[in-house]
Design a protein around this motif. Sequence first.
Motif, PDB file in Angstrom:
ATOM      1  N   ASN A 130       0.816  -1.215   0.000  1.00  0.00           N
ATOM      2  CA  ASN A 130       0.000   0.000   0.000  1.00  0.00           C
ATOM      3  C   ASN A 130       0.848   1.262   0.000  1.00  0.00           C
ATOM      4  O   ASN A 130       2.007   1.253   0.417  1.00  0.00           O
ATOM      5  CB  ASN A 130      -0.892   0.027   1.250  1.00  0.00           C
ATOM      6  N   CYS A 131       0.219   2.343  -0.439  1.00  0.00           N
ATOM      7  CA  CYS A 131       0.863   3.651  -0.368  1.00  0.00           C
ATOM      8  C   CYS A 131       0.657   4.240   1.029  1.00  0.00           C
ATOM      9  O   CYS A 131      -0.242   3.846   1.757  1.00  0.00           O
ATOM     10  CB  CYS A 131       0.260   4.579  -1.405  1.00  0.00           C
ATOM     11  N   VAL A 132       1.509   5.205   1.375  1.00  0.00           N
ATOM     12  CA  VAL A 132       1.464   5.819   2.701  1.00  0.00           C
ATOM     13  C   VAL A 132       1.199   7.316   2.563  1.00  0.00           C
ATOM     14  O   VAL A 132       1.844   7.995   1.757  1.00  0.00           O
ATOM     15  CB  VAL A 132       2.792   5.587   3.455  1.00  0.00           C
ATOM     16  N   ASP A 133       0.251   7.792   3.345  1.00  0.00           N
ATOM     17  CA  ASP A 133      -0.106   9.212   3.369  1.00  0.00           C
ATOM     18  C   ASP A 133       1.112  10.046   3.820  1.00  0.00           C
ATOM     19  O   ASP A 133       1.710   9.767   4.857  1.00  0.00           O
ATOM     20  CB  ASP A 133      -1.282   9.375   4.356  1.00  0.00           C
ATOM     21  N   ILE A 141       0.897  18.857   8.877  1.00  0.00           N
ATOM     22  CA  ILE A 141       1.029  20.237   8.408  1.00  0.00           C
ATOM     23  C   ILE A 141       1.416  20.154   6.940  1.00  0.00           C
ATOM     24  O   ILE A 141       1.702  19.082   6.432  1.00  0.00           O
ATOM     25  CB  ILE A 141       2.094  21.032   9.188  1.00  0.00           C
ATOM     26  N   ASN A 142       1.427  21.290   6.287  1.00  0.00           N
ATOM     27  CA  ASN A 142       1.886  21.356   4.899  1.00  0.00           C
ATOM     28  C   ASN A 142       1.062  20.485   3.957  1.00  0.00           C
ATOM     29  O   ASN A 142       1.594  19.814   3.080  1.00  0.00           O
ATOM     30  CB  ASN A 142       3.371  20.968   4.799  1.00  0.00           C
ATOM     31  N   GLN A 143      -0.223  20.481   4.155  1.00  0.00           N
ATOM     32  CA  GLN A 143      -1.089  19.773   3.227  1.00  0.00           C
ATOM     33  C   GLN A 143      -1.183  20.584   1.927  1.00  0.00           C
ATOM     34  O   GLN A 143      -1.207  21.811   1.954  1.00  0.00           O
ATOM     35  CB  GLN A 143      -2.483  19.603   3.835  1.00  0.00           C
ATOM     36  N   ILE A 144      -1.248  19.878   0.805  1.00  0.00           N
ATOM     37  CA  ILE A 144      -1.364  20.579  -0.480  1.00  0.00           C
ATOM     38  C   ILE A 144      -2.811  21.022  -0.668  1.00  0.00           C
ATOM     39  O   ILE A 144      -3.736  20.234  -0.494  1.00  0.00           O
ATOM     40  CB  ILE A 144      -0.953  19.669  -1.654  1.00  0.00           C
ATOM     41  N   ILE A 155      -5.626  18.079  -0.945  1.00  0.00           N
ATOM     42  CA  ILE A 155      -5.153  16.797  -1.480  1.00  0.00           C
ATOM     43  C   ILE A 155      -4.567  15.977  -0.337  1.00  0.00           C
ATOM     44  O   ILE A 155      -3.730  16.472   0.413  1.00  0.00           O
ATOM     45  CB  ILE A 155      -4.060  17.007  -2.553  1.00  0.00           C
ATOM     46  N   GLU A 156      -5.030  14.743  -0.224  1.00  0.00           N
ATOM     47  CA  GLU A 156      -4.306  13.785   0.610  1.00  0.00           C
ATOM     48  C   GLU A 156      -3.456  12.984  -0.356  1.00  0.00           C
ATOM     49  O   GLU A 156      -3.975  12.289  -1.224  1.00  0.00           O
ATOM     50  CB  GLU A 156      -5.283  12.875   1.367  1.00  0.00           C
ATOM     51  N   TYR A 175     -10.396  16.451  -2.045  1.00  0.00           N
ATOM     52  CA  TYR A 175     -11.673  16.703  -1.375  1.00  0.00           C
ATOM     53  C   TYR A 175     -11.808  18.175  -1.015  1.00  0.00           C
ATOM     54  O   TYR A 175     -10.819  18.908  -0.959  1.00  0.00           O
ATOM     55  CB  TYR A 175     -11.829  15.814  -0.145  1.00  0.00           C
ATOM     56  N   LYS A 176     -13.043  18.591  -0.787  1.00  0.00           N
ATOM     57  CA  LYS A 176     -13.283  19.955  -0.311  1.00  0.00           C
ATOM     58  C   LYS A 176     -13.202  19.941   1.206  1.00  0.00           C
ATOM     59  O   LYS A 176     -13.569  18.942   1.828  1.00  0.00           O
ATOM     60  CB  LYS A 176     -14.666  20.431  -0.756  1.00  0.00           C
ATOM     61  N   PRO A 177     -12.738  21.054   1.811  1.00  0.00           N
ATOM     62  CA  PRO A 177     -12.633  21.075   3.273  1.00  0.00           C
ATOM     63  C   PRO A 177     -13.987  20.732   3.898  1.00  0.00           C
ATOM     64  O   PRO A 177     -15.019  21.203   3.444  1.00  0.00           O
ATOM     65  CB  PRO A 177     -12.235  22.523   3.585  1.00  0.00           C
TER      66      PRO A 177
END
Length: 240
Positions: A130-133, A141-144, A155-156, A175-177
């Motif tokens: 699997n991929c990792v967030d 922090i620093n979410q795109i 973006i996650e 996703y939207k906030p």
Amino acid sequence: MIPLHHIGKPNYLVIQFNLYKNILMLENYCSDPDCHCDEVLLNFAQLDEKHKITNNLLNLRVDLKSGRIIEKTILEPAVDADSIIFEFNQHFSQFKSHLNENNQKVKNYFSAYHGQQLPQEIVDLVNGGNCVDYQKIFGNINQISFNYLNETYLIEDQYCMNPTCLCDEVVMVVYKPNAVLSEVLFRLDLSDDSYEILKYNNKDHIAIIHHIIENKKSILESRYHRVKAVGNQFLLVEKK
Ligand SMILES: [Zn+2]
Ligand SMILES: [Zn+2]
């Protein structure tokens, strides 16, 4: 903006202004290693003879390259902010390298993983293919985020951490906030920009994907390499 003292012992300066003596200059920096805003938020606070803060005078948001004051916030109504700003500008060449070095320190800190080992949860994800967030490794922090047609999207971004795999892939949940459903879930190949849509709820999902590729590609690439580096550091031995 993160206070410098959050990442270790800070080397804050105590400044003697003409009108104000023993002013502690606290420094706050942008924590996003991929952001080039080059700004520092400075907080000027009065120290007493025991080196305790007695009075918060003002905040200045400053351009790190030019010393230009971007924003001022007066915290003590009686303060003569202009005299502090005048002297700060006059002597900016003395502060410039100090501030830019500390900015780099904060950026470097948030480019690296600081744990002694990876949490089992992450090791299990990687072993399960699997991929990792990104935020699971580097903190939340620093979410795109980006704007598309006057809407804000988040973006996650999840990456393949397996050091022996060179898939160059990132899986993104857009996703939207505060939304319950995501707008689109897709897999992007960073080597050739090909993508596979896994799920969508937004009729503009293709345009949104193209917008992300056009505007966020280099950030996604640096985040991919950062995640891979952590994988190399912690998972290479286990794979042998
Ligand atoms: Zn920034
Ligand atoms: Zn892979």
